[in-house]
Design an enzyme around this catalytic site. Structure first.
Site, PDB file in Angstrom:
ATOM      1  N   ASN A 179       0.808  -1.226   0.000  1.00  0.00           N
ATOM      2  CA  ASN A 179       0.000   0.000   0.000  1.00  0.00           C
ATOM      3  C   ASN A 179       0.839   1.274   0.000  1.00  0.00           C
ATOM      4  OD1 ASN A 179       0.988  -0.120   2.590  1.00  0.00           O
ATOM      5  ND2 ASN A 179      -0.984   0.118   3.612  1.00  0.00           N
ATOM      6  N   PHE A 181       2.891   4.294  -1.710  1.00  0.00           N
ATOM      7  CA  PHE A 181       2.631   4.976  -2.976  1.00  0.00           C
ATOM      8  C   PHE A 181       3.258   6.362  -3.001  1.00  0.00           C
ATOM      9  CE2 PHE A 181      -1.007   6.103  -0.215  1.00  0.00           C
ATOM     10  CZ  PHE A 181      -0.956   7.490  -0.272  1.00  0.00           C
ATOM     11  N   SER A 329      -8.190  12.041  -0.496  1.00  0.00           N
ATOM     12  CA  SER A 329      -7.349  12.026   0.699  1.00  0.00           C
ATOM     13  C   SER A 329      -7.489  13.385   1.377  1.00  0.00           C
ATOM     14  CB  SER A 329      -5.884  11.762   0.330  1.00  0.00           C
ATOM     15  OG  SER A 329      -5.725  10.486  -0.271  1.00  0.00           O
ATOM     16  N   HIS A 346      -5.571   6.484  10.154  1.00  0.00           N
ATOM     17  CA  HIS A 346      -4.421   6.686   9.259  1.00  0.00           C
ATOM     18  C   HIS A 346      -4.801   6.488   7.802  1.00  0.00           C
ATOM     19  CE1 HIS A 346      -4.304   2.377   8.724  1.00  0.00           C
ATOM     20  NE2 HIS A 346      -3.080   2.340   8.233  1.00  0.00           N
TER      21      HIS A 346
END
Length: 417
Positions: A179, A181, A329, A346
């Protein structure tokens, strides 16, 4: 027994343990995750209660998305093996209209600048034989290692030689896989941000795994039976406790520097993209851990706070809550809520395992879910497809008393290992 609080959390009173406070209203939580929270709550050194964030899901021993305050002990598996894993985001002076119509070459420039993907070993013949690590680290990486990390690492490795046999400097300034990135994002005013997610890489994994095994051996030697062997702990005052705290603090520093070096590399690469205009960066920047342990004061006591998939959200502190590859996000400002030990989620949190995601989704599903985003669209990243994660909207709604949104980001480029 679960009771409702007038705030956004629910309280579960655990028999033989401290309560668990859940910020999970409107968000699904697996039964296995609830059992893990219950197991942690029954440990004898938990301070006040355990806090479960809205992205909570099953982990190893302790749930990902939990905040565990302890007095007189730390639980290595609760901190995990990606020590210091976290996020960094930087706002640039670029705007959406400055980006070219096609972003494939922008993604390629980022991928060329930062090693990414899985590493099996460190090659002496060059990076081409191990795309996830440096063959020969560039000078900027070597200087960061020498000036900020190597001396302390040597002290740790002298005491625990197994830790020396790890990808350390070869992984400094590299992304990893899973995960992790690197993204280019646009905020609500179409300003361009660079955001990335990574941790302490191979050396952090070696440190975490090594001390988890030591803690389990200590539990056997002291005849301590636990509801889950992965909750093995080091009591404060013991040799292994001190050594673990030294090593995990170093790994968390490694993770922070790792993110800083990658960010610098990405910004340098973008400066070289011909059809991007000159720009500045660092107008606003955030660099935060979300897998770590720290000494903090809560409710009149100095305690060890383990945030396993959680971000510190003290009053006015900035943090980052990423969605998945195809969702929004957030840059957030903490409200300093003491009930959560000044913490927030998170990310969105997985809604299913990687294995289940690969069974359930196809490449066509992934292409549709990431439409309009320049990213990998092949079967190797199906386990990271947006549908494998919880709704980020639901997660944010469940923690409205923990953070406020400062910026909403939508990605236009995503680099995965």
């Amino acid at each position: 027994m679960t009771t409702l609080d007038p705030n956004l959390y629910q309280v579960t009173n655990e028999d033989g343990g401290v309560p668990v406070k859940h910020w999970t209203r409107g968000v699904p939580v697996e039964d296995a995750a609830l059992r893990q929270l219950s197991n942690v709550a029954k440990l004898p050194f938990i301070h006040r209660w355990v806090a479960a964030m809205p992205d909570v899901h099953v982990g190893v021993g302790a749930t990902v998305g939990s905040v565990i305050p302890t007095k007189g002990a730390v639980i290595p598996a609760a901190v995990g093996v990606d020590l210091g894993c976290g996020m960094m985001a930087v706002q640039t002076s670029l705007r959406a209209e400055h980006l070219p119509d096609g972003l494939g070459h922008v993604r390629a420039a980022i991928e060329a600048a930062v090693p990414h993907g899985r590493s099996s070993h460190v090659s002496r013949r060059g990076r081409g034989h191990d795309r996830g690590a440096w063959g020969v680290p560039p000078s900027v990486v070597g200087e960061a290692w020498t000036q900020q990390l190597s001396a302390r690492f040597d002290v740790i490795a002298d005491k625990h030689p197994a830790i020396a046999r790890s990808n350390n400097v070869a992984h400094l300034g590299t992304l990893g896989t899973g995960n992790h990135f690197i993204e280019l994002c646009l905020d609500e005013q179409d300003r361009v941000w660079v955001m990335l997610h990574s941790g302490s890489r191979g050396v952090g994994n070696r440190i975490g795994s090594y001390f988890i095994a030591l803690a389990k051996e200590d539990m056997k030697r002291w005849f301590i039976n636990l509801p889950d062997v992965n909750l093995a702990y080091f009591p404060e005052g013991t040799e292994h406790f001190a050594d673990y705290c030294e090593a995990v603090t170093w790994a968390q520093d490694f993770a922070r520097i790792n993110r800083e070096l990658m960010m610098e590399a990405v910004l340098r690469a973008l400066q070289q993209v011909r059809d991007l205009p000159p720009f500045t960066a660092g107008i606003s920047a955030v660099n935060c851990h979300h897998n770590y342990v720290a000494r903090e004061r809560h409710y009149g006591a100095d305690v060890w706070v383990t945030r396993k998939g959680a971000v510190r959200a003290g009053k006015d502190e900035l943090g980052i809550i990423p969605g998945s590859m195809g969702t929004r996000s957030y840059i957030v400002r903490g409200k300093g809520n003491p009930e959560s030990f000044c913490s927030c989620s998170h990310g969105a949190g997985r809604s299913m395992s990687r294995t289940e995601a690969k069974k359930r989704f196809t490449v066509e599903d992934h292409i549709k879910a990431t439409e309009g985003i320049e990213c990998r669209k092949d079967e190797s990243v199906i386990d990271e497809t947006p549908g494998a994660y919880k709704s980020i909207d639901d997660v944010m709604a469940a923690q409205a008393d923990l953070v406020e949104v400062v910026h909403t980001l939508r990605q236009v480029v995503c680099v995965k290992g």
